[in-house]
Design a protein around this motif. Structure first.
Motif, PDB file in Angstrom:
ATOM      1  N   THR A   1       0.839  -1.199   0.000  1.00  0.00           N
ATOM      2  CA  THR A   1       0.000   0.000   0.000  1.00  0.00           C
ATOM      3  C   THR A   1       0.873   1.247   0.000  1.00  0.00           C
ATOM      4  OG1 THR A   1      -0.131  -0.072   2.425  1.00  0.00           O
ATOM      5  CG2 THR A   1      -1.947  -1.092   1.181  1.00  0.00           C
ATOM      6  N   GLY A   2       0.327   2.328  -0.532  1.00  0.00           N
ATOM      7  CA  GLY A   2       1.032   3.601  -0.516  1.00  0.00           C
ATOM      8  C   GLY A   2       0.045   4.756  -0.518  1.00  0.00           C
ATOM      9  N   ASP A   3       0.480   5.911  -0.013  1.00  0.00           N
ATOM     10  CA  ASP A   3      -0.357   7.110  -0.083  1.00  0.00           C
ATOM     11  C   ASP A   3       0.508   8.282  -0.522  1.00  0.00           C
ATOM     12  OD1 ASP A   3       1.040   8.083   2.137  1.00  0.00           O
ATOM     13  OD2 ASP A   3      -0.460   7.365   3.560  1.00  0.00           O
ATOM     14  N   ASP A   4      -0.112   9.450  -0.673  1.00  0.00           N
ATOM     15  CA  ASP A   4       0.617  10.591  -1.223  1.00  0.00           C
ATOM     16  C   ASP A   4       1.015  11.608  -0.152  1.00  0.00           C
ATOM     17  OD1 ASP A   4      -1.788  11.747  -0.586  1.00  0.00           O
ATOM     18  OD2 ASP A   4      -2.177  12.598  -2.568  1.00  0.00           O
ATOM     19  N   GLU A   5       1.172  11.149   1.081  1.00  0.00           N
ATOM     20  CA  GLU A   5       1.508  12.084   2.161  1.00  0.00           C
ATOM     21  C   GLU A   5       2.787  12.858   1.857  1.00  0.00           C
ATOM     22  OE1 GLU A   5       2.301  12.164   7.009  1.00  0.00           O
ATOM     23  OE2 GLU A   5       1.890  10.248   5.994  1.00  0.00           O
ATOM     24  N   PHE A   6       3.800  12.177   1.282  1.00  0.00           N
ATOM     25  CA  PHE A   6       5.086  12.831   1.026  1.00  0.00           C
ATOM     26  C   PHE A   6       5.382  12.967  -0.466  1.00  0.00           C
ATOM     27  CE2 PHE A   6       5.550  10.531   5.116  1.00  0.00           C
ATOM     28  CZ  PHE A   6       5.706  11.632   5.944  1.00  0.00           C
ATOM     29  N   ILE A   7       4.445  12.567  -1.322  1.00  0.00           N
ATOM     30  CA  ILE A   7       4.712  12.590  -2.763  1.00  0.00           C
ATOM     31  C   ILE A   7       3.646  13.355  -3.534  1.00  0.00           C
ATOM     32  CG2 ILE A   7       5.930  10.375  -2.698  1.00  0.00           C
ATOM     33  CD1 ILE A   7       3.338   9.071  -3.757  1.00  0.00           C
ATOM     34  N   ASN A   8       2.795  14.066  -2.839  1.00  0.00           N
ATOM     35  CA  ASN A   8       1.616  14.652  -3.477  1.00  0.00           C
ATOM     36  C   ASN A   8       1.973  15.473  -4.722  1.00  0.00           C
ATOM     37  OD1 ASN A   8      -1.265  15.357  -3.504  1.00  0.00           O
ATOM     38  ND2 ASN A   8      -0.521  17.432  -3.103  1.00  0.00           N
ATOM     39  N   GLY A   9       1.333  15.096  -5.856  1.00  0.00           N
ATOM     40  CA  GLY A   9       1.493  15.843  -7.089  1.00  0.00           C
ATOM     41  C   GLY A   9       2.789  15.609  -7.836  1.00  0.00           C
ATOM     42  N   ASN A  10       3.641  14.722  -7.352  1.00  0.00           N
ATOM     43  CA  ASN A  10       4.952  14.498  -7.958  1.00  0.00           C
ATOM     44  C   ASN A  10       5.000  13.202  -8.770  1.00  0.00           C
ATOM     45  OD1 ASN A  10       6.462  16.786  -6.827  1.00  0.00           O
ATOM     46  ND2 ASN A  10       6.163  15.761  -4.857  1.00  0.00           N
ATOM     47  N   GLU A  11       6.022  13.103  -9.606  1.00  0.00           N
ATOM     48  CA  GLU A  11       6.287  11.837 -10.289  1.00  0.00           C
ATOM     49  C   GLU A  11       6.862  10.850  -9.279  1.00  0.00           C
ATOM     50  OE1 GLU A  11       7.937  10.992 -14.574  1.00  0.00           O
ATOM     51  OE2 GLU A  11       9.657  11.078 -13.187  1.00  0.00           O
ATOM     52  N   VAL A  12       6.357   9.638  -9.323  1.00  0.00           N
ATOM     53  CA  VAL A  12       6.728   8.624  -8.334  1.00  0.00           C
ATOM     54  C   VAL A  12       7.373   7.434  -9.042  1.00  0.00           C
ATOM     55  CG1 VAL A  12       5.891   7.095  -6.506  1.00  0.00           C
ATOM     56  CG2 VAL A  12       4.793   9.326  -6.882  1.00  0.00           C
ATOM     57  N   ASP A  13       8.487   6.969  -8.485  1.00  0.00           N
ATOM     58  CA  ASP A  13       9.159   5.764  -8.975  1.00  0.00           C
ATOM     59  C   ASP A  13       9.024   4.705  -7.884  1.00  0.00           C
ATOM     60  OD1 ASP A  13      10.919   3.756  -9.754  1.00  0.00           O
ATOM     61  OD2 ASP A  13      12.343   5.162 -10.639  1.00  0.00           O
ATOM     62  N   TRP A  14       8.030   3.824  -8.042  1.00  0.00           N
ATOM     63  CA  TRP A  14       7.743   2.800  -7.023  1.00  0.00           C
ATOM     64  C   TRP A  14       8.472   1.516  -7.422  1.00  0.00           C
ATOM     65  CZ3 TRP A  14       4.493   3.458  -2.743  1.00  0.00           C
ATOM     66  CH2 TRP A  14       4.238   2.299  -2.000  1.00  0.00           C
ATOM     67  N   TRP A  15       9.382   1.039  -6.554  1.00  0.00           N
ATOM     68  CA  TRP A  15      10.145  -0.140  -6.945  1.00  0.00           C
ATOM     69  C   TRP A  15       9.764  -1.367  -6.119  1.00  0.00           C
ATOM     70  CZ3 TRP A  15      13.219  -2.204  -3.092  1.00  0.00           C
ATOM     71  CH2 TRP A  15      13.631  -1.341  -2.066  1.00  0.00           C
ATOM     72  N   TYR A  16      10.002  -2.524  -6.736  1.00  0.00           N
ATOM     73  CA  TYR A  16       9.583  -3.807  -6.148  1.00  0.00           C
ATOM     74  C   TYR A  16      10.719  -4.811  -6.305  1.00  0.00           C
ATOM     75  CZ  TYR A  16       7.384  -8.460  -6.261  1.00  0.00           C
ATOM     76  OH  TYR A  16       7.085  -9.784  -6.068  1.00  0.00           O
ATOM     77  N   GLU A  17      11.050  -5.456  -5.187  1.00  0.00           N
ATOM     78  CA  GLU A  17      12.131  -6.435  -5.169  1.00  0.00           C
ATOM     79  C   GLU A  17      11.693  -7.663  -4.382  1.00  0.00           C
ATOM     80  OE1 GLU A  17      15.617  -5.975  -2.399  1.00  0.00           O
ATOM     81  OE2 GLU A  17      16.691  -5.629  -4.290  1.00  0.00           O
ATOM     82  N   ILE A  18      12.146  -8.854  -4.790  1.00  0.00           N
ATOM     83  CA  ILE A  18      11.837 -10.091  -4.076  1.00  0.00           C
ATOM     84  C   ILE A  18      13.096 -10.580  -3.371  1.00  0.00           C
ATOM     85  CG2 ILE A  18      11.095 -12.499  -4.274  1.00  0.00           C
ATOM     86  CD1 ILE A  18       9.483 -11.744  -6.704  1.00  0.00           C
ATOM     87  N   ASP A  19      12.985 -10.808  -2.068  1.00  0.00           N
ATOM     88  CA  ASP A  19      14.105 -11.343  -1.305  1.00  0.00           C
ATOM     89  C   ASP A  19      14.215 -12.845  -1.504  1.00  0.00           C
ATOM     90  OD1 ASP A  19      14.693  -8.839  -0.221  1.00  0.00           O
ATOM     91  OD2 ASP A  19      13.253  -9.121   1.409  1.00  0.00           O
ATOM     92  N   ASP A  20      15.440 -13.319  -1.637  1.00  0.00           N
ATOM     93  CA  ASP A  20      15.679 -14.758  -1.752  1.00  0.00           C
ATOM     94  C   ASP A  20      15.388 -15.422  -0.413  1.00  0.00           C
ATOM     95  OD1 ASP A  20      16.434 -17.239  -2.562  1.00  0.00           O
ATOM     96  OD2 ASP A  20      18.564 -16.791  -2.828  1.00  0.00           O
ATOM     97  N   ASP A  21      14.506 -16.432  -0.404  1.00  0.00           N
ATOM     98  CA  ASP A  21      14.125 -17.135   0.827  1.00  0.00           C
ATOM     99  C   ASP A  21      14.176 -18.630   0.556  1.00  0.00           C
ATOM    100  OD1 ASP A  21      12.896 -18.275   3.054  1.00  0.00           O
ATOM    101  OD2 ASP A  21      11.575 -16.561   3.358  1.00  0.00           O
ATOM    102  N   GLU A  22      15.287 -19.271   0.965  1.00  0.00           N
ATOM    103  CA  GLU A  22      15.447 -20.701   0.703  1.00  0.00           C
ATOM    104  C   GLU A  22      14.440 -21.540   1.476  1.00  0.00           C
ATOM    105  OE1 GLU A  22      19.454 -21.829   1.445  1.00  0.00           O
ATOM    106  OE2 GLU A  22      20.298 -20.564  -0.157  1.00  0.00           O
TER     107      GLU A  22
END
Length: 279
Positions: free
Chosen positions: A179-200
């Motif tokens: 989840t995300g909101d615009d509390e600190f990004i309001n009206g700006n371009e946003v680069d939302w990144w996603y990474e998966i941690d290796d879990d053996e």
């Protein structure tokens, strides 16, 4: 050598056939409740007319029987226009309509009548920005050798926007929800990144070339944002220093018998859906 093998095999046979004691395990039970899966998502570029709601009952731990709910009356009403959309019982736990009319900023009310009781829920349809770019790199994640995906969009100028992101690979048991909101990004371009941690231990691998990731981004109400925050925290599991999971209540209220509340949530969202193949 064969003379030694035969006695050993016989010994294991006696041990295995002798373990026939039945162990009774006391499993905590709860009241069987209605479970509502009602996500009316208006995907950008579509009419949004075709929608589906699923009803079932909660399942006892060892119960393998179907819990699909049939015979309920299901409607969704646009509170502003008064237009009522009736969902047809498909006799398999699903209720469908091909006439839903999505409207941004409109508030909708779900009504379910089942077993002589009436359940209602309410949510408002919020817009979602266009995704302007998707790319991959290894620069911004926690592991500088792991591939991460980047979703680029521009937040709306008005404050109070809330988002739900869903990332899913076909080989994974569960999707990743954020989840995300615009509390600190309001009206700006946003680069939302996603990474998966290796879990053996969980046999979860990081993103690899050739992986297909299905991505959905939803504009959601603040009440649904708060609900999903709790759900995502619960999905994280229980560790030695983590809080015990609690019964997460959705927005479906039983107006006939408030103590017999339903599980699940009724949401209406505008949605982006894209697929990305890792290079």
């Amino acid at each position: 050598m064969k003379n030694y093998i035969k006695p050993i095999v016989a010994l294991f046979t006696v041990i295995l056939t002798g373990c026939t004691d039945v162990i009774d395990v006391d499993v905590q039970t709860d009241t069987l409740r209605l479970v509502v899966e009602a996500s009316l998502d208006w995907e950008k570029g579509t009419t949004g007319n075709d929608q589906e709601i699923t009803l079932r009952t909660s399942t006892p731990f060892f119960d393998t029987q179907s819990t699909n709910v049939t015979g309920a009356e299901v409607t969704v009403t646009n509170n502003a226009t008064g237009e009522v959309f009736r969902f047809t019982d498909q006799n398999d736990g699903t209720y469908t309509t091909s006439t839903f009319q999505p409207q941004l900023f409109a508030t909708y009310t779900l009504e379910i009548v089942y077993n002589g009781e009436r359940y209602v829920a309410e949510d408002t349809m919020n817009p979602v920005p266009n995704i302007t770019d998707i790319y991959q790199d290894t620069e911004d994640g926690f592991d500088d050798e792991a591939i991460e995906l980047h979703i680029v969009f521009t937040d709306f100028e008005d404050e109070g926007d809330n988002y739900l992101f869903k990332f899913e690979r076909p080989q994974d048991l569960l999707p990743t929800l954020e989840t995300g909101d615009d509390e600190f990004i309001n009206g700006n371009e946003v680069d939302w990144w996603y990474e998966i941690d290796d879990d053996e231990d969980e046999e979860i691998k990081p993103l690899l070339p050739g992986d297909v990731v299905n991505i959905s981004m939803h504009g959601i109400s603040r009440s649904y944002f708060n609900y999903m925050d709790i759900v995502i925290d619960q999905i994280g599991g229980v560790g030695i220093f983590e809080a015990t999971p609690v019964d997460v209540r959705g927005n479906c209220i039983n107006t006939t018998n408030p103590d017999n509340y339903a599980h699940g949530y009724f949401r209406v969202t505008e949605t982006n859906r894209v697929s990305y193949t890792v290079e």
